[in-house]
Enzyme design. Sequence first.
Site, PDB file in Angstrom:
ATOM      1  CE  LYS A 195      -4.851  -1.578   1.346  1.00 56.82           C
ATOM      2  NZ  LYS A 195      -5.492  -2.655   2.074  1.00 56.82           N
TER       3      LYS A 195
ATOM      4  CB  THR B  18      -0.894   0.019   1.255  1.00 54.90           C
ATOM      5  OG1 THR B  18      -1.601  -1.221   1.327  1.00 54.90           O
ATOM      6  CG2 THR B  18      -1.890   1.172   1.185  1.00 54.90           C
TER       7      THR B  18
ATOM      8  CE  LYS C  48       1.749   1.799   5.034  1.00 58.52           C
ATOM      9  NZ  LYS C  48       1.326   0.918   3.975  1.00 58.52           N
TER      10      LYS C  48
HETATM   11  N1  NAP Z   1      -0.970  -6.729   7.423  1.00 64.59           N
HETATM   12  C1  NAP Z   1      -2.108  -6.449   6.808  1.00 64.59           C
HETATM   13  O1  NAP Z   1      -3.200  -6.767   7.295  1.00 64.59           O
HETATM   14  C2  NAP Z   1      -2.130  -5.734   5.484  1.00 64.59           C
HETATM   15  C3  NAP Z   1      -3.279  -5.840   4.700  1.00 64.59           C
HETATM   16  C4  NAP Z   1      -3.316  -5.211   3.452  1.00 64.59           C
HETATM   17  C5  NAP Z   1      -2.217  -4.477   3.034  1.00 64.59           C
HETATM   18  N2  NAP Z   1      -1.125  -4.378   3.832  1.00 64.59           N
HETATM   19  C6  NAP Z   1       0.019  -3.597   3.332  1.00 64.59           C
HETATM   20  O2  NAP Z   1       0.988  -4.541   2.907  1.00 64.59           O
HETATM   21  C7  NAP Z   1       2.315  -4.019   3.093  1.00 64.59           C
HETATM   22  C8  NAP Z   1       3.118  -4.988   3.958  1.00 64.59           C
HETATM   23  O3  NAP Z   1       2.452  -5.119   5.207  1.00 64.59           O
HETATM   24  P1  NAP Z   1       2.900  -6.218   6.283  1.00 64.59           P
HETATM   25  O4  NAP Z   1       1.790  -6.272   7.262  1.00 64.59           O
HETATM   26  O5  NAP Z   1       3.374  -7.454   5.613  1.00 64.59           O
HETATM   27  O6  NAP Z   1       4.138  -5.448   6.946  1.00 64.59           O
HETATM   28  P2  NAP Z   1       5.435  -6.019   7.692  1.00 64.59           P
HETATM   29  O7  NAP Z   1       5.169  -7.331   8.312  1.00 64.59           O
HETATM   30  O8  NAP Z   1       5.920  -4.912   8.547  1.00 64.59           O
HETATM   31  O9  NAP Z   1       6.489  -6.254   6.497  1.00 64.59           O
HETATM   32  C9  NAP Z   1       7.123  -5.171   5.874  1.00 64.59           C
HETATM   33  C10 NAP Z   1       8.152  -5.647   4.869  1.00 64.59           C
HETATM   34  O10 NAP Z   1       8.810  -4.490   4.311  1.00 64.59           O
HETATM   35  C11 NAP Z   1      10.229  -4.641   4.490  1.00 64.59           C
HETATM   36  N3  NAP Z   1      10.854  -3.326   4.632  1.00 64.59           N
HETATM   37  C12 NAP Z   1      10.482  -2.308   5.444  1.00 64.59           C
HETATM   38  N4  NAP Z   1      11.307  -1.240   5.299  1.00 64.59           N
HETATM   39  C13 NAP Z   1      12.227  -1.609   4.383  1.00 64.59           C
HETATM   40  C14 NAP Z   1      13.343  -0.948   3.794  1.00 64.59           C
HETATM   41  N5  NAP Z   1      13.663   0.320   4.121  1.00 64.59           N
HETATM   42  N6  NAP Z   1      14.084  -1.622   2.892  1.00 64.59           N
HETATM   43  C15 NAP Z   1      13.767  -2.889   2.541  1.00 64.59           C
HETATM   44  N7  NAP Z   1      12.708  -3.575   3.051  1.00 64.59           N
HETATM   45  C16 NAP Z   1      11.951  -2.938   3.955  1.00 64.59           C
HETATM   46  C17 NAP Z   1      10.372  -5.489   5.739  1.00 64.59           C
HETATM   47  O11 NAP Z   1      11.660  -6.041   5.784  1.00 64.59           O
HETATM   48  P3  NAP Z   1      12.279  -6.550   7.198  1.00 64.59           P
HETATM   49  O12 NAP Z   1      11.714  -7.909   7.410  1.00 64.59           O
HETATM   50  O13 NAP Z   1      13.740  -6.524   6.985  1.00 64.59           O
HETATM   51  O14 NAP Z   1      11.829  -5.551   8.247  1.00 64.59           O
HETATM   52  C18 NAP Z   1       9.254  -6.502   5.495  1.00 64.59           C
HETATM   53  O15 NAP Z   1       9.652  -7.468   4.543  1.00 64.59           O
HETATM   54  C19 NAP Z   1       2.111  -2.625   3.723  1.00 64.59           C
HETATM   55  O16 NAP Z   1       2.123  -1.663   2.692  1.00 64.59           O
HETATM   56  C20 NAP Z   1       0.723  -2.719   4.349  1.00 64.59           C
HETATM   57  O17 NAP Z   1       0.119  -1.465   4.473  1.00 64.59           O
HETATM   58  C21 NAP Z   1      -1.048  -5.002   5.037  1.00 64.59           C
END
Ligand code: NAP
Length: 285
Positions: free
Chosen positions: A170, A95, A238
């Site tokens: 979204k 997102t 965010k």
């Molecule tokens: N969780 C939900 O329910 C959900 C639902 C729909 C959409 N989303 C969206 O999906 C996306 C991922 O969400 P998530 O829940 O999976 O988040 P998450 O568990 O925090 O995972 C974030 C990912 O981004 C990587 N990352 C963060 N900063 C970085 C950087 N500077 N350089 C390289 N890699 C980086 C992290 O790597 P590391 O492992 O090294 O930290 C990890 O692989 C977000 O945009 C969120 O808004 C989430």
Amino acid sequence: MNIGFIGLGIMGSGMANNLLKSGFNMYVFNRTREKAKELEDNGAKFCSTPKELAEKSDLIFMMLTDVRACRAVSEDKDGFLESLSKGKVVVNFSTVHPNYSLELREMVKEKEAMFLESPVLGSKIPAQKGELVILSAGDKEAFEICTDAFEKISKKAMYLGDVPKASYVKVVNNEAFATSLTAYLEGLAFAKKIGLDPEMVFNILNSGALSNPYFEFKVKKVLNDDFETHFSFENMKKDLGYALSVADEFKCYCPTLAAVNEIFKKGLNKHAKEDMSAVYKIFDE
Ligand SMILES: NC(=O)c1ccc[n+]([C@@H]2O[C@H](COP(=O)([O-])OP(=O)(O)OC[C@H]3O[C@@H](n4cnc5c(N)ncnc54)[C@H](OP(=O)(O)O)[C@@H]3O)[C@@H](O)[C@H]2O)c1
């Protein structure tokens, strides 16, 4: 078909696992390598840089926190743009701000590759079960190329037209979801403070017009004091920021969004890594 998957967090790990189980040849990259261990044990190949991943993959999928993370894996040294070439497809499931999505599309086009922004609906469990809803915009041909892969990670994939239409949808989805869940949880904390049993109130609300499977899932966890992260508080903050920025750009009057953004700002230091439903704790303090 070789798929490269960048970003193995809560969402990305479930999605990449389902693609691997479906028989795709998987290349993976994550900033923190430990998170790739299970996938590596099951046959995915870890790439040391996003550049290497893009050399080896036909489809480059990314599921990362935010704009900054997407820029780091694409534009920084050894980012995937360095090795992107004609015919490859980049799909961004993260997102992100819609204006960044337009920028990324241009950078991908310069390499004669194809681009889809594809934010998803659904959280940790739908990602693990392959039951997300995918909202795509961008190259129609890329959407067709991805059909098979999308079927393995979603219950529905929709093509909405040009970038940034999917990002706009979204942003609206998360604005509506965050504001309504926050209002619901404020109501439960209010009930508790005036001496009502929140569980009794929930059961009554849930039998009427407020009945909704996602509220039910979240509220039951809150009532059990379970704030294990499915969608982090900081990621919802965010998304509220992106929504406010789009609202400003289009001069939209969104006072509820502004108020909920302030509530999330207030709780950010304390609750960043908890589930977004920890917003309840702000009202219950
Ligand atoms: N969780 C939900 O329910 C959900 C639902 C729909 C959409 N989303 C969206 O999906 C996306 C991922 O969400 P998530 O829940 O999976 O988040 P998450 O568990 O925090 O995972 C974030 C990912 O981004 C990587 N990352 C963060 N900063 C970085 C950087 N500077 N350089 C390289 N890699 C980086 C992290 O790597 P590391 O492992 O090294 O930290 C990890 O692989 C977000 O945009 C969120 O808004 C989430």
